[in-house]
Design a protein around this motif. Structure first.
Motif, PDB file in Angstrom:
ATOM      1  N   HIS A   4      54.125  41.962  41.804  1.00  0.00           N
ATOM      2  CA  HIS A   4      53.297  42.648  40.811  1.00  0.00           C
ATOM      3  C   HIS A   4      51.828  42.462  41.149  1.00  0.00           C
ATOM      4  N   GLU A   5      51.113  43.563  41.288  1.00  0.00           N
ATOM      5  CA  GLU A   5      49.682  43.478  41.561  1.00  0.00           C
ATOM      6  C   GLU A   5      48.904  43.627  40.261  1.00  0.00           C
ATOM      7  N   GLU A   6      47.926  42.764  40.094  1.00  0.00           N
ATOM      8  CA  GLU A   6      47.094  42.809  38.897  1.00  0.00           C
ATOM      9  C   GLU A   6      46.329  44.129  38.841  1.00  0.00           C
ATOM     10  N   HIS A   7      46.331  44.743  37.662  1.00  0.00           N
ATOM     11  CA  HIS A   7      45.512  45.916  37.395  1.00  0.00           C
ATOM     12  C   HIS A   7      44.327  45.470  36.542  1.00  0.00           C
ATOM     13  N   VAL A   8      43.114  45.807  36.985  1.00  0.00           N
ATOM     14  CA  VAL A   8      41.912  45.297  36.328  1.00  0.00           C
ATOM     15  C   VAL A   8      41.120  46.443  35.710  1.00  0.00           C
ATOM     16  N   LEU A  42      37.207  54.458  31.060  1.00  0.00           N
ATOM     17  CA  LEU A  42      37.736  53.134  31.382  1.00  0.00           C
ATOM     18  C   LEU A  42      39.195  53.259  31.794  1.00  0.00           C
ATOM     19  N   SER A  43      39.596  52.472  32.775  1.00  0.00           N
ATOM     20  CA  SER A  43      41.004  52.494  33.204  1.00  0.00           C
ATOM     21  C   SER A  43      41.358  51.163  33.861  1.00  0.00           C
ATOM     22  N   TYR A  44      42.640  50.958  34.048  1.00  0.00           N
ATOM     23  CA  TYR A  44      43.140  49.775  34.758  1.00  0.00           C
ATOM     24  C   TYR A  44      43.690  50.238  36.097  1.00  0.00           C
ATOM     25  N   ARG A  45      43.158  49.683  37.158  1.00  0.00           N
ATOM     26  CA  ARG A  45      43.553  50.098  38.504  1.00  0.00           C
ATOM     27  C   ARG A  45      43.872  48.876  39.352  1.00  0.00           C
ATOM     28  N   PRO A  46      44.660  49.055  40.427  1.00  0.00           N
ATOM     29  CA  PRO A  46      45.064  47.910  41.262  1.00  0.00           C
ATOM     30  C   PRO A  46      43.848  47.163  41.806  1.00  0.00           C
ATOM     31  N   ARG A  47      43.864  45.853  41.629  1.00  0.00           N
ATOM     32  CA  ARG A  47      42.702  45.053  42.000  1.00  0.00           C
ATOM     33  C   ARG A  47      42.393  45.150  43.482  1.00  0.00           C
ATOM     34  N   GLY A  48      43.428  45.151  44.313  1.00  0.00           N
ATOM     35  CA  GLY A  48      43.197  45.201  45.756  1.00  0.00           C
ATOM     36  C   GLY A  48      42.388  46.413  46.168  1.00  0.00           C
ATOM     37  N   ALA A  49      42.717  47.573  45.632  1.00  0.00           N
ATOM     38  CA  ALA A  49      41.993  48.799  45.966  1.00  0.00           C
ATOM     39  C   ALA A  49      40.586  48.777  45.400  1.00  0.00           C
ATOM     40  N   LYS A  57      33.381  50.109  39.174  1.00  0.00           N
ATOM     41  CA  LYS A  57      32.863  48.764  38.929  1.00  0.00           C
ATOM     42  C   LYS A  57      33.829  48.007  38.032  1.00  0.00           C
ATOM     43  N   GLN A  58      34.212  46.810  38.455  1.00  0.00           N
ATOM     44  CA  GLN A  58      35.073  45.950  37.652  1.00  0.00           C
ATOM     45  C   GLN A  58      34.209  45.200  36.644  1.00  0.00           C
ATOM     46  N   LEU A  59      34.606  45.232  35.372  1.00  0.00           N
ATOM     47  CA  LEU A  59      33.845  44.544  34.322  1.00  0.00           C
ATOM     48  C   LEU A  59      34.218  43.067  34.304  1.00  0.00           C
ATOM     49  N   ILE A  60      33.214  42.202  34.411  1.00  0.00           N
ATOM     50  CA  ILE A  60      33.439  40.762  34.509  1.00  0.00           C
ATOM     51  C   ILE A  60      32.628  40.019  33.447  1.00  0.00           C
ATOM     52  N   PRO A  61      33.257  39.468  32.414  1.00  0.00           N
ATOM     53  CA  PRO A  61      32.521  38.569  31.514  1.00  0.00           C
ATOM     54  C   PRO A  61      32.056  37.345  32.311  1.00  0.00           C
ATOM     55  N   TYR A  62      30.820  36.923  32.086  1.00  0.00           N
ATOM     56  CA  TYR A  62      30.208  35.825  32.840  1.00  0.00           C
ATOM     57  C   TYR A  62      29.539  34.919  31.811  1.00  0.00           C
ATOM     58  N   VAL A  63      30.205  33.818  31.469  1.00  0.00           N
ATOM     59  CA  VAL A  63      29.785  32.982  30.352  1.00  0.00           C
ATOM     60  C   VAL A  63      28.990  31.775  30.851  1.00  0.00           C
ATOM     61  N   VAL A  64      27.763  31.640  30.343  1.00  0.00           N
ATOM     62  CA  VAL A  64      26.906  30.508  30.663  1.00  0.00           C
ATOM     63  C   VAL A  64      26.967  29.521  29.488  1.00  0.00           C
ATOM     64  N   GLY A  85      42.368  30.037  43.733  1.00  0.00           N
ATOM     65  CA  GLY A  85      42.730  31.444  43.726  1.00  0.00           C
ATOM     66  C   GLY A  85      41.594  32.386  43.412  1.00  0.00           C
ATOM     67  N   GLY A  86      40.362  31.925  43.440  1.00  0.00           N
ATOM     68  CA  GLY A  86      39.242  32.769  43.083  1.00  0.00           C
ATOM     69  C   GLY A  86      38.797  33.670  44.215  1.00  0.00           C
ATOM     70  N   GLU A  87      37.609  34.192  44.085  1.00  0.00           N
ATOM     71  CA  GLU A  87      37.048  35.115  45.063  1.00  0.00           C
ATOM     72  C   GLU A  87      36.649  34.348  46.326  1.00  0.00           C
ATOM     73  N   GLU A  88      37.401  34.576  47.416  1.00  0.00           N
ATOM     74  CA  GLU A  88      37.184  33.808  48.643  1.00  0.00           C
ATOM     75  C   GLU A  88      35.779  33.990  49.200  1.00  0.00           C
ATOM     76  N   ARG A  89      35.181  35.167  48.939  1.00  0.00           N
ATOM     77  CA  ARG A  89      33.864  35.437  49.499  1.00  0.00           C
ATOM     78  C   ARG A  89      32.769  34.623  48.824  1.00  0.00           C
ATOM     79  N   LEU A  90      33.119  33.896  47.741  1.00  0.00           N
ATOM     80  CA  LEU A  90      32.130  33.093  47.027  1.00  0.00           C
ATOM     81  C   LEU A  90      32.339  31.595  47.195  1.00  0.00           C
TER      82      LEU A  90
END
Length: 203
Positions: A4-8, A42-49, A57-64, A85-90
């Motif tokens: 199952h691929e996450e849809h975001v 707004l829609s949910y689409r496969p995260r990989g794509a 643009k993927q909406l990301i809550p960013y809590v400080v 399991g987070g974003e490897e590029r970071l």
């Protein structure tokens, strides 16, 4: 057996462009966020794509998470992104933001997917045992790198009454409250979103 691929949750870049330009930190959050969250695009689409498609643009809550000591000095919860399991590029970057993607499952039972997803990410990543007040501070969009080109951050400030926060995940290493002055000295080690948030919220 299929995995199952996450849809975001995503919004077409054209919807944002029709409202205005976001480059770096945008403090007029309501001007953009209201129309975005109310949009029928707004829609949910496969995260990989979506990770390689800047037309969405993927909406990301960013809590400080902020806390002030008895002397009134403000501290922010900071951590080093590990190898989980987070974003490897970071990985190996310091961060002051907690959050992640809004998944299709967050919209189950007709709930507010954005609010549900933000709370789920917080519960997954940290244990927060303090009361707090919340404000929305701005939006972050940074097209200067691969990660930034496909994500739109929504920055929330939680002002805590006590520094009772611990990491739940190995991906959030060296987690703890750091003074604003110390964070400024570590500016070059911070991920880009954290640099933008720090500069805008604590200038």
């Amino acid at each position: 057996m299929t995995t199952h691929e996450e849809h975001v949750l995503v919004i077409p870049a054209s919807v944002i462009d029709a409202i205005g330009v976001i480059d770096g930190f945008e403090s007029d959050v309501d001007r953009f966020l209201g129309p975005i969250l109310e949009s029928d695009q707004l829609s949910y689409r496969p995260r990989g794509a979506m990770e390689v498609d800047p037309s969405f643009k993927q909406l990301i809550p960013y809590v400080v998470l902020e806390w002030a000591d008895d002397a009134g000095q403000r501290h922010v919860f900071a951590y080093t992104r590990g190898g989980g399991g987070g974003e490897e590029r970071l990985h190996a970057k310091r961060s002051i933001g907690i959050g992640g993607h809004i998944s299709r499952e967050d919209a189950a039972d007709g709930s507010d997917a954005y609010a549900t997803g933000m709370q789920r990410e917080l519960d997954e990543e940290i244990r927060l045992e303090a009361r707090y007040t919340e404000t929305r501070e701005g939006l972050i969009y940074d097209p200067s790198n691969e990660v930034g080109q496909v994500h739109l951050g929504v920055v929330h400030r939680f002002v805590l009454d006590a520094p009772n926060v611990t990491s739940n995940e190995a991906d959030l290493a060296e987690g703890g409250f750091v003074s604003i002055d110390q964070l400024r000295t570590e500016h070059d080690r911070l991920e880009t979103w954290s640099q933008l948030a720090l500069d805008a919220m604590y200038d």
